[in-house]
Design a protein around this motif. Structure first.
Motif, PDB file in Angstrom:
ATOM      1  N   ARG A  36     -14.577  -9.863  33.287  1.00  0.00           N
ATOM      2  CA  ARG A  36     -15.272 -11.129  33.557  1.00  0.00           C
ATOM      3  C   ARG A  36     -16.543 -10.929  34.378  1.00  0.00           C
ATOM      4  O   ARG A  36     -17.539 -11.623  34.188  1.00  0.00           O
ATOM      5  CB  ARG A  36     -14.309 -12.063  34.296  1.00  0.00           C
ATOM      6  CG  ARG A  36     -14.872 -13.444  34.615  1.00  0.00           C
ATOM      7  CD  ARG A  36     -13.885 -14.249  35.444  1.00  0.00           C
ATOM      8  NE  ARG A  36     -14.379 -15.579  35.743  1.00  0.00           N
ATOM      9  CZ  ARG A  36     -14.171 -16.643  34.991  1.00  0.00           C
ATOM     10  NH1 ARG A  36     -13.462 -16.530  33.888  1.00  0.00           N
ATOM     11  NH2 ARG A  36     -14.650 -17.818  35.333  1.00  0.00           N
ATOM     12  N   TYR A  37     -16.510  -9.979  35.300  1.00  0.00           N
ATOM     13  CA  TYR A  37     -17.624  -9.785  36.227  1.00  0.00           C
ATOM     14  C   TYR A  37     -18.522  -8.609  35.842  1.00  0.00           C
ATOM     15  O   TYR A  37     -19.490  -8.321  36.542  1.00  0.00           O
ATOM     16  CB  TYR A  37     -17.073  -9.601  37.640  1.00  0.00           C
ATOM     17  CG  TYR A  37     -16.229 -10.778  38.078  1.00  0.00           C
ATOM     18  CD1 TYR A  37     -16.804 -12.002  38.395  1.00  0.00           C
ATOM     19  CD2 TYR A  37     -14.835 -10.678  38.116  1.00  0.00           C
ATOM     20  CE1 TYR A  37     -16.033 -13.097  38.757  1.00  0.00           C
ATOM     21  CE2 TYR A  37     -14.047 -11.771  38.489  1.00  0.00           C
ATOM     22  CZ  TYR A  37     -14.652 -12.978  38.804  1.00  0.00           C
ATOM     23  OH  TYR A  37     -13.876 -14.047  39.155  1.00  0.00           O
ATOM     24  N   PHE A 111      -8.111 -27.904  38.359  1.00  0.00           N
ATOM     25  CA  PHE A 111      -7.987 -26.519  38.798  1.00  0.00           C
ATOM     26  C   PHE A 111      -8.882 -26.225  40.004  1.00  0.00           C
ATOM     27  O   PHE A 111      -8.499 -25.490  40.924  1.00  0.00           O
ATOM     28  CB  PHE A 111      -8.354 -25.602  37.625  1.00  0.00           C
ATOM     29  CG  PHE A 111      -8.386 -24.147  37.939  1.00  0.00           C
ATOM     30  CD1 PHE A 111      -7.228 -23.459  38.279  1.00  0.00           C
ATOM     31  CD2 PHE A 111      -9.581 -23.436  37.870  1.00  0.00           C
ATOM     32  CE1 PHE A 111      -7.263 -22.093  38.551  1.00  0.00           C
ATOM     33  CE2 PHE A 111      -9.621 -22.083  38.130  1.00  0.00           C
ATOM     34  CZ  PHE A 111      -8.463 -21.409  38.476  1.00  0.00           C
ATOM     35  N   ARG A 112     -10.071 -26.828  40.018  1.00  0.00           N
ATOM     36  CA  ARG A 112     -11.033 -26.555  41.088  1.00  0.00           C
ATOM     37  C   ARG A 112     -10.945 -27.537  42.245  1.00  0.00           C
ATOM     38  O   ARG A 112     -11.702 -27.426  43.213  1.00  0.00           O
ATOM     39  CB  ARG A 112     -12.447 -26.555  40.505  1.00  0.00           C
ATOM     40  CG  ARG A 112     -12.668 -25.499  39.444  1.00  0.00           C
ATOM     41  CD  ARG A 112     -14.108 -25.417  38.987  1.00  0.00           C
ATOM     42  NE  ARG A 112     -14.984 -24.931  40.044  1.00  0.00           N
ATOM     43  CZ  ARG A 112     -16.221 -24.464  39.824  1.00  0.00           C
ATOM     44  NH1 ARG A 112     -16.693 -24.429  38.595  1.00  0.00           N
ATOM     45  NH2 ARG A 112     -16.965 -24.050  40.819  1.00  0.00           N
ATOM     46  N   GLU A 216     -10.166 -18.786  43.761  1.00  0.00           N
ATOM     47  CA  GLU A 216     -10.607 -18.530  45.131  1.00  0.00           C
ATOM     48  C   GLU A 216     -12.072 -18.119  45.182  1.00  0.00           C
ATOM     49  O   GLU A 216     -12.825 -18.537  46.070  1.00  0.00           O
ATOM     50  CB  GLU A 216      -9.725 -17.450  45.759  1.00  0.00           C
ATOM     51  CG  GLU A 216      -8.307 -17.940  46.053  1.00  0.00           C
ATOM     52  CD  GLU A 216      -7.382 -16.826  46.489  1.00  0.00           C
ATOM     53  OE1 GLU A 216      -7.786 -15.640  46.385  1.00  0.00           O
ATOM     54  OE2 GLU A 216      -6.256 -17.122  46.922  1.00  0.00           O
ATOM     55  N   LYS A 217     -12.497 -17.319  44.212  1.00  0.00           N
ATOM     56  CA  LYS A 217     -13.906 -16.915  44.154  1.00  0.00           C
ATOM     57  C   LYS A 217     -14.803 -18.094  43.833  1.00  0.00           C
ATOM     58  O   LYS A 217     -15.899 -18.236  44.400  1.00  0.00           O
ATOM     59  CB  LYS A 217     -14.089 -15.804  43.116  1.00  0.00           C
ATOM     60  CG  LYS A 217     -13.508 -14.450  43.564  1.00  0.00           C
ATOM     61  CD  LYS A 217     -13.728 -13.393  42.499  1.00  0.00           C
ATOM     62  CE  LYS A 217     -13.141 -12.058  42.954  1.00  0.00           C
ATOM     63  NZ  LYS A 217     -13.325 -10.973  41.935  1.00  0.00           N
ATOM     64  N   SER A 221     -17.667 -19.704  46.433  1.00  0.00           N
ATOM     65  CA  SER A 221     -19.095 -19.719  46.071  1.00  0.00           C
ATOM     66  C   SER A 221     -19.660 -21.127  45.944  1.00  0.00           C
ATOM     67  O   SER A 221     -20.880 -21.294  45.768  1.00  0.00           O
ATOM     68  CB  SER A 221     -19.308 -18.968  44.746  1.00  0.00           C
ATOM     69  OG  SER A 221     -18.639 -19.631  43.686  1.00  0.00           O
ATOM     70  N   SER A 222     -18.794 -22.128  46.028  1.00  0.00           N
ATOM     71  CA  SER A 222     -19.261 -23.512  45.850  1.00  0.00           C
ATOM     72  C   SER A 222     -19.714 -24.140  47.164  1.00  0.00           C
ATOM     73  O   SER A 222     -19.462 -23.621  48.226  1.00  0.00           O
ATOM     74  CB  SER A 222     -18.151 -24.365  45.219  1.00  0.00           C
ATOM     75  OG  SER A 222     -17.036 -24.427  46.060  1.00  0.00           O
TER      76      SER A 222
END
Length: 222
Positions: A36-37, A111-112, A216-217, A221-222
């Motif tokens: 993904r990254y 989810f978020r 969590e990531k 980052s938000s």
């Protein structure tokens, strides 16, 4: 029918749609697990517009977007057809496939969610979308969307339900309530216990743990 490769993420509901379709058709393929990254150069070349998985490569030709891939596979390998033969029923199936986009967007918001207020609001939004399907798509006789056999709508909804089920465990909140959605819950239990589907579901605990790290990531980052 030529070489088949699949670039995807093992935990992705969209990759899962393609995996199920290939397995239902009995098509041999090479699985290429993407990071993904740190996506591969090949993936970025195959999907320069969205730079996303899944990507199916058939005889060197790439195809993107999960449900377009599913339809392509169904046309190239027409046995065990996933699309209804009748034009009206086929159009109706495509309508409900498109509706899964709305359901997935609602599921991502759930989810978020990071506060009780956000979470409750997002759950109510998911419920609103689920109730539409509960009321419009099922009766007491219908075990899966395809009636007696899996069709394209089962594939589309099944992958999203798996995502919601994982999100429930991560957030410790029940969304797919049997009392609210008896037909949908019955359908999902029937669907995920069909042998070819069950054998190709990601391990639930492993998926929940991995998807939680993504959450969590995203929140950090938000």
């Amino acid at each position: 029918m030529g070489e088949v490769k699949l670039h995807g993420f093992w935990y992705s509901p969209f990759t899962l749609r393609v995996v199920w379709t290939l397995k239902l058709k009995g098509i041999a393929y090479e699985n290429i697990e993407e990071d993904r990254y740190n996506k591969s150069v090949q993936l970025l070349e195959y999907n320069p517009v969205y730079k996303k998985t899944p990507v199916l490569v058939h005889n060197g030709k790439p195809l993107c977007e999960s449900m377009l891939i599913v339809e392509y596979i169904d046309q190239i390998w027409p046995h065990n057809s996933l699309l209804p033969a009748d034009p009206y029923d086929r159009a109706l199936a495509r309508f409900w496939v498109n509706y899964t986009d709305d359901l997935f967007s609602a599921g991502v918001t759930f989810f978020r969610s990071n506060t009780d207020e956000e979470r409750q609001k997002s759950i109510e939004n998911v419920w609103k979308h689920l109730m539409v399907v509960e009321n419009q798509c099922f009766d007491d006789q219908k075990k899966i969307f395809g009636g007696d056999i899996i069709n394209i709508v089962d594939i589309a909804f099944g992958s999203i339900f798996k995502f919601v089920e994982v999100a429930e465990d991560i957030l410790q909140v029940k969304v797919l309530e049997e009392e609210k959605f008896p037909h949908l819950c019955s359908w999902y239990n029937n669907f995920k216990n069909i042998p070819i589907i069950k054998e190709n579901l990601p391990d639930h605990e492993k998926m929940a743990a991995f998807v939680n790290t993504i959450r969590e990531k995203l929140l950090a980052s938000s």
